[in-house]
Design a protein around this motif. Structure first.
Motif, mmCIF file in Angstrom:
data_model
loop_
_atom_site.group_PDB
_atom_site.id
_atom_site.type_symbol
_atom_site.label_atom_id
_atom_site.label_comp_id
_atom_site.label_asym_id
_atom_site.label_seq_id
_atom_site.Cartn_x
_atom_site.Cartn_y
_atom_site.Cartn_z
ATOM 1 N N ASN A 1 0.815 -1.218 0.000
ATOM 2 C CA ASN A 1 0.000 0.000 0.000
ATOM 3 C C ASN A 1 0.849 1.268 0.000
ATOM 4 N N GLY A 2 1.951 1.229 -0.761
ATOM 5 C CA GLY A 2 2.801 2.412 -0.881
ATOM 6 C C GLY A 2 3.710 2.672 0.307
ATOM 7 N N VAL A 3 3.776 1.742 1.253
ATOM 8 C CA VAL A 3 4.647 1.894 2.420
ATOM 9 C C VAL A 3 5.811 0.917 2.276
ATOM 10 N N TYR A 4 7.025 1.461 2.341
ATOM 11 C CA TYR A 4 8.229 0.649 2.143
ATOM 12 C C TYR A 4 9.162 0.800 3.340
ATOM 13 N N ASP A 5 9.899 -0.261 3.625
ATOM 14 C CA ASP A 5 10.942 -0.171 4.642
ATOM 15 C C ASP A 5 12.061 0.706 4.119
ATOM 16 N N LYS A 6 12.794 1.302 5.045
ATOM 17 C CA LYS A 6 13.948 2.112 4.664
ATOM 18 C C LYS A 6 15.220 1.373 5.045
ATOM 19 N N ASN A 7 16.222 1.489 4.168
ATOM 20 C CA ASN A 7 17.546 0.980 4.488
ATOM 21 C C ASN A 7 18.132 1.940 5.516
ATOM 22 N N PRO A 8 18.426 1.450 6.736
ATOM 23 C CA PRO A 8 18.906 2.352 7.788
ATOM 24 C C PRO A 8 20.257 3.013 7.460
ATOM 25 N N GLU A 9 21.042 2.360 6.606
ATOM 26 C CA GLU A 9 22.353 2.913 6.252
ATOM 27 C C GLU A 9 22.250 4.040 5.229
ATOM 28 N N THR A 10 21.288 3.930 4.299
ATOM 29 C CA THR A 10 21.208 4.904 3.202
ATOM 30 C C THR A 10 19.984 5.808 3.283
ATOM 31 N N GLY A 11 18.971 5.394 4.047
ATOM 32 C CA GLY A 11 17.726 6.155 4.110
ATOM 33 C C GLY A 11 16.836 5.928 2.898
ATOM 34 N N ALA A 12 17.261 5.047 1.980
ATOM 35 C CA ALA A 12 16.486 4.782 0.765
ATOM 36 C C ALA A 12 15.373 3.773 1.055
ATOM 37 N N PHE A 13 14.252 3.952 0.360
ATOM 38 C CA PHE A 13 13.159 2.989 0.449
ATOM 39 C C PHE A 13 13.559 1.723 -0.310
ATOM 40 N N VAL A 14 13.332 0.557 0.295
ATOM 41 C CA VAL A 14 13.659 -0.724 -0.336
ATOM 42 C C VAL A 14 12.389 -1.215 -1.038
ATOM 43 N N LEU A 15 12.409 -1.126 -2.391
ATOM 44 C CA LEU A 15 11.204 -1.447 -3.162
ATOM 45 C C LEU A 15 10.996 -2.943 -3.356
ATOM 46 N N GLY A 16 12.100 -3.690 -3.545
ATOM 47 C CA GLY A 16 11.962 -5.125 -3.729
ATOM 48 C C GLY A 16 12.927 -5.683 -4.746
ATOM 49 N N ASP A 17 12.621 -6.909 -5.173
ATOM 50 C CA ASP A 17 13.500 -7.661 -6.067
ATOM 51 C C ASP A 17 12.779 -8.020 -7.360
ATOM 52 N N ILE A 18 13.551 -7.974 -8.450
ATOM 53 C CA ILE A 18 13.083 -8.382 -9.772
ATOM 54 C C ILE A 18 13.988 -9.516 -10.234
ATOM 55 N N VAL A 19 13.393 -10.604 -10.713
ATOM 56 C CA VAL A 19 14.157 -11.748 -11.210
ATOM 57 C C VAL A 19 13.741 -11.993 -12.664
ATOM 58 N N ILE A 20 14.713 -11.891 -13.572
ATOM 59 C CA ILE A 20 14.448 -12.027 -15.013
ATOM 60 C C ILE A 20 15.133 -13.279 -15.547
ATOM 61 N N SER A 21 14.378 -14.121 -16.255
ATOM 62 C CA SER A 21 14.976 -15.260 -16.950
ATOM 63 C C SER A 21 15.521 -14.765 -18.282
ATOM 64 N N MET A 22 16.839 -14.799 -18.433
ATOM 65 C CA MET A 22 17.451 -14.362 -19.689
ATOM 66 C C MET A 22 17.062 -15.284 -20.836
ATOM 67 N N GLU A 23 16.925 -16.575 -20.556
ATOM 68 C CA GLU A 23 16.518 -17.517 -21.609
ATOM 69 C C GLU A 23 15.108 -17.186 -22.114
ATOM 70 N N LYS A 24 14.183 -16.922 -21.187
ATOM 71 C CA LYS A 24 12.812 -16.570 -21.574
ATOM 72 C C LYS A 24 12.797 -15.242 -22.317
ATOM 73 N N ALA A 25 13.614 -14.296 -21.878
ATOM 74 C CA ALA A 25 13.656 -12.989 -22.536
ATOM 75 C C ALA A 25 14.045 -13.141 -24.006
ATOM 76 N N ILE A 26 15.026 -13.992 -24.280
ATOM 77 C CA ILE A 26 15.441 -14.233 -25.670
ATOM 78 C C ILE A 26 14.309 -14.896 -26.453
ATOM 79 N N GLU A 27 13.686 -15.923 -25.862
ATOM 80 C CA GLU A 27 12.569 -16.614 -26.531
ATOM 81 C C GLU A 27 11.456 -15.626 -26.877
ATOM 82 N N GLN A 28 11.097 -14.770 -25.933
ATOM 83 C CA GLN A 28 9.979 -13.844 -26.137
ATOM 84 C C GLN A 28 10.333 -12.729 -27.108
ATOM 85 N N ALA A 29 11.571 -12.275 -27.092
ATOM 86 C CA ALA A 29 11.990 -11.251 -28.055
ATOM 87 C C ALA A 29 11.805 -11.801 -29.474
ATOM 88 N N GLU A 30 12.209 -13.049 -29.682
ATOM 89 C CA GLU A 30 12.042 -13.681 -30.994
ATOM 90 C C GLU A 30 10.560 -13.863 -31.320
#
Length: 169
Positions: free
Chosen positions: A80-109
């Motif tokens: 709901n638009g609320v994110y934890d902050k990295n205490p060292e940097t003060g930046a909001f930690v949005l999350g992780d993205i995981v991309i399959s490079m093999e799938k990306a190539i298949e889909q580009a084609e």
């Protein structure tokens, strides 16, 4: 007044596909563009990992109970638009993205566009998930998400070459 910064940590955790030169910069540009479009206020951190089909298959099974590889997975850290902050940097930690490079190539084609366009699309799509958008139920939310994706990609010079829809005849 402090400047909003976006730190994008990119990890290549696969060796099946050579990551093309410029892809890391493209991913950073996509992340920045989504945050700008959304009017995100504050510094942010995002993690992007490249994996192969076998690795993303395992993650898809574990986290979504889907027994198949997929193109991209998003692991939002906020709600709901609320994110934890990295205490060292003060930046909001949005999350992780995981991309399959093999799938990306298949889909580009399959879609008849460049690998860069596909990786850009997958990054923008996942960033919108990290920002709280969802398309699973279809309807207006899915249309809104698609419009935002194309807006960002067009602004970055990654306009779609053609249609995602194929004539079956």
């Amino acid at each position: 007044m402090t400047e909003n910064r976006v730190k994008v940590n990119i990890l290549n955790q696969q060796n099946k596909v050579k990551v093309p030169t410029g892809v890391r910069m493209l991913i950073r540009r996509c992340c920045h563009a989504v945050l700008e479009l959304e009017g995100f206020d504050g510094s942010a951190e995002v993690s992007v990992s490249f994996v192969d089909n076998e690795q993303i298959h395992k993650l898809n099974k574990e986290y979504r109970d889907m027994d198949k590889p997929t193109d991209v997975l998003s692991f939002p850290q906020g709600e709901n638009g609320v994110y934890d902050k990295n205490p060292e940097t003060g930046a909001f930690v949005l999350g992780d993205i995981v991309i399959s490079m093999e799938k990306a190539i298949e889909q580009a084609e399959e879609y008849g566009h460049t690998l860069q366009r596909e990786i850009g699309y997958l990054t923008v799509h996942s960033m919108l998930h990290l920002m709280g958008y969802d398309h699973v139920d279809g309807g207006v939310e899915a249309v809104r998400m698609r419009e935002k994706e194309e807006n960002v990609l067009t602004n970055l010079g990654l306009k779609r070459n053609g249609s995602y829809y194929f004539d079956e005849e």
